[in-house]
Design an enzyme around this catalytic site. Structure first.
Site, PDB file in Angstrom:
ATOM      1  N   HIS A  66       0.810  -1.217   0.000  1.00 42.67           N
ATOM      2  CA  HIS A  66       0.000   0.000   0.000  1.00 42.67           C
ATOM      3  C   HIS A  66       0.846   1.271   0.000  1.00 42.67           C
ATOM      4  O   HIS A  66       1.994   1.285   0.427  1.00 42.67           O
ATOM      5  CB  HIS A  66      -0.893   0.036   1.243  1.00 42.67           C
ATOM      6  N   TYR A 135       2.008   1.821  13.953  1.00 44.24           N
ATOM      7  CA  TYR A 135       2.880   2.683  13.154  1.00 44.24           C
ATOM      8  C   TYR A 135       2.485   4.143  13.270  1.00 44.24           C
ATOM      9  O   TYR A 135       1.322   4.494  13.431  1.00 44.24           O
ATOM     10  CB  TYR A 135       2.926   2.248  11.696  1.00 44.24           C
TER      11      TYR A 135
END
Length: 203
Positions: A66, A135
């Site tokens: 992605h 993240y």
């Protein structure tokens, strides 16, 4: 407190970094700073993060590859439970390493962090029964800006650990499984991405 060890330009790819935080342990357990702007700046990494994300996935789940097209993100990724194989692919059109990939195992045990700059496709495969993945991003999520590329494109040649199967010309997970028997598990969207020749390039 603080102090981090940084490996820069992993596999010769400019900007990719592995970061190992200092862990302070005793008989009670341990403590570590998972992020310190001061320590990052001392290591020559000056990034302002604006969003934290977390996901949970089960064994055999592959998320990716992605990226955001118009609002690319620098990501600092880590695993707080379980283990994943994390991958970044260089999609910067002017880069000497365009199309090159690098993978690193991130786990709750090794506590490593992977810094992925803007201009990369990113994905990961869950190796443990479950994994919790965290993240930081330096830009916000923008709906309808998502891009992606085939996780199994032979032009890239990512070697996903423990995965058995033969490329059939698409990103479909059909025919792939883990060595331990679990089927490879991808979203419908991730099974429709095209190869690098048809993939978006960052300027």
């Amino acid at each position: 407190m603080g102090q981090i060890k940084v490996q820069k330009n992993l596999a010769g790819i400019k900007g990719l970094c592995a970061i190992e935080p200092a862990v302070h342990g005793d008989s009670r357990g341990y403590f570590m700073e998972t992020y310190s702007q001061r320590d990052m700046e001392k290591a020559g990494i000056d990034i302002s993060f604006v969003q934290d994300n977390q996901s949970m996935s089960t064994k055999g789940v592959l998320r990716g590859l992605h990226f955001q097209k118009n609002y690319p993100q620098t990501k600092l990724v880590r695993v707080i439970n379980g283990s994943v194989f994390d991958v970044a692919v260089d999609l910067r059109s002017g880069s000497e390493t365009y199309g090159k990939w690098h993978g690193i195992e991130l786990s709750a045990e090794n506590r490593l962090q992977f810094l992925i700059p803007k201009g990369f496709a990113h994905g990961f495969l869950v190796l443990s029964d479950t994994a919790e993945f965290c993240y930081k991003c330096d830009d916000f999520y923008h709906a309808n800006d998502e891009g992606g590329m085939a996780w199994n494109d032979p032009k890239i040649g990512i070697v996903w650990p423990c995965v058995i199967g033969k490329y059939q010309g698409t990103a479909s997970a059909e025919g792939y499984r883990l060595e331990s028997g679990e089927n490879l598990n991808l979203s419908d969207k991730d099974q429709k991405w095209l190869g690098i020749k048809e993939t978006f390039k960052f300027k």
